[in-house]
Design a protein around this motif. Structure first.
Motif, PDB file in Angstrom:
ATOM      1  N   GLU A 125       0.819  -1.206   0.000  1.00  9.09           N
ATOM      2  CA  GLU A 125       0.000   0.000   0.000  1.00  9.09           C
ATOM      3  C   GLU A 125       0.857   1.261   0.000  1.00  9.09           C
ATOM      4  N   TRP A 137       0.695   5.215  -2.002  1.00 10.18           N
ATOM      5  CA  TRP A 137       0.840   6.535  -1.384  1.00 10.18           C
ATOM      6  C   TRP A 137       2.081   7.250  -1.920  1.00 10.18           C
ATOM      7  N   SER A 146      -7.840   5.903 -10.029  1.00  6.83           N
ATOM      8  CA  SER A 146      -8.038   5.378  -8.678  1.00  6.83           C
ATOM      9  C   SER A 146      -8.248   3.865  -8.690  1.00  6.83           C
ATOM     10  N   THR A 149      -5.758   1.402  -6.596  1.00  7.28           N
ATOM     11  CA  THR A 149      -6.358   0.535  -5.574  1.00  7.28           C
ATOM     12  C   THR A 149      -6.120  -0.936  -5.884  1.00  7.28           C
ATOM     13  N   MET A 193      -4.467   0.659  -1.873  1.00 10.34           N
ATOM     14  CA  MET A 193      -4.727   1.985  -1.317  1.00 10.34           C
ATOM     15  C   MET A 193      -6.230   2.266  -1.358  1.00 10.34           C
ATOM     16  N   ASN A 194      -6.739   2.919  -0.347  1.00  8.70           N
ATOM     17  CA  ASN A 194      -8.153   3.245  -0.301  1.00  8.70           C
ATOM     18  C   ASN A 194      -8.557   4.044  -1.536  1.00  8.70           C
ATOM     19  N   ILE A 195      -9.607   3.595  -2.196  1.00  2.40           N
ATOM     20  CA  ILE A 195      -9.976   4.204  -3.480  1.00  2.40           C
ATOM     21  C   ILE A 195     -10.449   5.647  -3.308  1.00  2.40           C
ATOM     22  N   TYR A 196     -11.083   5.939  -2.181  1.00  3.00           N
ATOM     23  CA  TYR A 196     -11.542   7.306  -1.951  1.00  3.00           C
ATOM     24  C   TYR A 196     -10.364   8.241  -1.695  1.00  3.00           C
ATOM     25  N   ALA A 197      -9.369   7.741  -0.990  1.00  6.01           N
ATOM     26  CA  ALA A 197      -8.164   8.543  -0.768  1.00  6.01           C
ATOM     27  C   ALA A 197      -7.461   8.835  -2.091  1.00  6.01           C
TER      28      ALA A 197
END
Length: 608
Positions: free
Chosen positions: A6, A10, A152, A156, A161-165
């Motif tokens: 992850e 980022w 995204s 993800t 990684m969180n898709i909304y982030a």
């Protein structure tokens, strides 16, 4: 299952974003200090109207290289075989080529315009202006949504990684350098991002067709595609083969692709912005060179990764093995990432992650500056503060850039939440925005179009397109939902109706009481008055009417001719012939794609 940690997601989203933001900001400062460039409102929105051919061509390639260019092109290769990459590439190249005509017409008929909507307002007045502002902003919202949905989804899928982030953070670095450097900064990042994209595409190409132990040559790919077709034939393809241009669904996709992409070029301020920024002598050449160079990206990448996904899906190295990819994953654009991981493991995952991030951020910068220009010049300066100073204009540009950048993430999250995928939105975009195409094209090319004709055409095209899309979905599938409305036949009906009805109504209504417009009001559009006066960095003789007329004739002949070759003379005889590629012909097909990609790479990297 995520292939990369992850932290990699980022690092790419935040690290690359920060890196390019800092580098481009430093370059902007250097230009100010050593070249004397001042960030006025005119420079922010038009880059001084003096950008040369190579840089404009590179910027055109970058702006047109969306997440969909890399992801959806491989999806249609996976679905339809060799016809998919061709129809994606050809069906989205002709719009850029034909836009060369509108680009030179801007120089001839509205040399001081900041947006295409200013031209609409000068010719037709307030009502038409407001109608087409809605279409213009809708186009920017649709394109931005596709960028972030695709980007995204890949981040993800590969990193967890969180898709909304991811939706919120991808635009951050873009906002920073656009606010700091304006349009000129986007040209510089466009160049660097496009260079990286071509290098990674060539790496994948040489891997699949040269060094990979899994495939390694066009001949091996040919044999594997032939074997796979025996097990999983392609519906509506000649003999069920992947190795044929006789693909009914591929042809239908091609038509949808052509219609939809007229909307996202002709109605997207980002392309007008580059035409406005180009020096007069560079305008036509930049769009013709950029369009032909861009063709290589979806054509060769999808012929590489899209077909590789087909033949490797039943190999243990494929991420979804032993299962085939789920339809939702295919629609989300995950064909290319899965193929990259199968070929190169974590190295392939990093490469596709960087590839998609570069495409998303460079295209997003074009959308940010486009929305900023519309909000600043067509809303604020037209209806809120017509006497705005240069400092006020640039302040509003900064505010709207930041606001839209934040809104981008919210929009992508909403669409993700309700289940709208990249593939669905890509097919839908023509229904939403192409009704404005013909009225806008007529605005600069046909003196008889009236304001009533332009408005009636756009609105009727929207109404009929949406209605026919839903009617066909109900008639063909028995119900209306996301799955049925996303089918090829409803999308085909809606897209064709939206474009063609708009053009016919606009022409018919205009001919009832034709105008005889002389373009004087568009020629009299004024530049923004700035506290520091900008000097034109090109020979004034480039604005000589005789030279511009000659460039326009060149654009009509060559852009029109190339468009006919790409969508009629090349593919249609192959479709009608029902020819299934021989091994030798497939070798030639792949080599053509490779050579085209190499020439395009050299053009966009060395020419600027």
């Amino acid at each position: 299952m995520a292939v990369l940690p992850e932290a990699a997601g980022w690092a790419v989203v935040l690290g690359f974003g920060a890196f390019f933001s800092i580098v481009m900001s430093l370059l902007t400062l250097a230009q100010k200090r050593y070249l004397g460039e001042t960030q006025t409102s005119e420079m922010f929105a038009t880059a001084g109207r003096s950008v040369k051919t190579g840089l404009v061509a590179s910027a055109v390639v970058s702006a047109w290289t969306w997440a969909a260019t890399l992801l959806q092109s491989s999806t249609v290769a996976y679905q339809y075989g060799v016809a998919g990459p061709f129809w994606y590439a050809a069906g989205a190249t002709i719009q850029v080529l034909l836009f060369a005509i509108l680009a030179i017409e801007v120089k001839r008929k509205a040399p001081n315009a900041h947006t295409f909507l200013e031209i609409v307002n000068a010719r037709y007045g307030k009502t038409a202006h407001i109608v087409f502002i809605v279409f213009g902003l809708a186009t920017n919202f649709v394109v931005t949504a596709m960028l972030l949905l695709g980007g995204s989804a890949v981040v993800t899928d590969l990193t967890g990684m969180n898709i909304y982030a991811a939706c919120f953070l991808i635009p951050l670095g873009v906002i920073a350098y656009v606010v700091f450097g304006g349009l000129k900064a986007t040209f510089l990042t466009d160049y660097s991002h496009t260079a990286v994209i071509f290098i990674i595409i060539l790496v994948f190409g040489f891997t699949v067709y040269g060094t990979s132990a899994l495939i390694g040559s066009p001949g091996a790919m040919y044999d594997m595609l032939w074997e796979h077709a025996a097990k999983v034939p392609v519906p509506d393809n000649e003999g069920g083969q992947y190795l044929t241009m006789t693909s009914l669904q591929g042809l239908i996709f091609g038509i949808i692709n052509i219609v939809g992409n007229f909307g996202t070029v002709f109605v997207d301020q980002g392309y007008w912005q580059r035409a406005i920024a180009a020096r007069p002598s560079s305008t036509v050449k930049a769009y013709l060179v950029g369009g032909l160079a861009w063709f290589a990206i979806p054509f060769f990448l999808a012929t590489t990764l899209g077909l590789a996904a087909v033949v490797l899906e039943d190999n243990p190295v494929f991420p979804t093995f032993p299962a085939r990819m789920a339809p939702a994953a295919v629609s989300a654009g995950l064909v290319a990432p899965n193929a990259a991981v199968a070929l190169l493991g974590s190295g392939g995952a990093y490469a596709i992650l960087i590839l998609v991030f570069m495409a998303v951020t460079s295209a997003a910068s074009a959308e940010l500056i486009a929305v900023s220009s519309i909000c600043t010049y067509d809303i604020y300066k037209t209806y809120v503060n017509p006497a705005a100073s240069g400092k006020q204009v640039i302040r509003i540009s900064h505010y709207t850039t930041t606001a839209f950048g934040a809104l981008m993430g919210v929009l992508a999250i909403i669409l993700n939440h309700i289940g709208i995928s990249l593939g669905y939105l890509y097919l839908l975009m023509g229904i939403l925005v192409s009704p404005a195409v013909m009225p806008i094209a007529f605005t600069l090319t046909w003196k008889k179009q009236t304001a009533t004709g332009a408005i009636a055409g756009a609105l009727s095209g929207s109404g009929v397109g949406i209605a026919l899309w839903l009617i066909v979905a109900k008639a063909y599938y028995g119900e209306i939902n996301i799955t049925t409305t996303g089918g090829n036949y409803p999308m085909l009906a809606g897209n064709l109706a939206a474009l063609l009805v708009a053009g016919m109504v606009s022409a018919a209504v205009s001919l009832m009481n034709p105008d005889d417009y002389d373009w004087e009001s568009t020629k009299n559009l004024a530049k923004q008055a700035d506290e520091v006066e900008e000097k034109e960095d090109f020979d004034p003789s480039e604005m000589d009417p005789a030279k511009l007329d000659k460039a326009a004739r060149f654009a009509y002949v060559y852009a029109g001719g190339l468009a006919v070759v790409l969508v009629l003379l090349w593919p249609i005889p192959m479709y009608l012939s029902k020819y299934v590629f021989s091994k030798g012909f497939f070798y030639g097909w792949v080599i053509l794609g490779l050579i085209w990609a190499i020439i395009a790479s050299c053009t966009v990297i060395l020419f600027p």
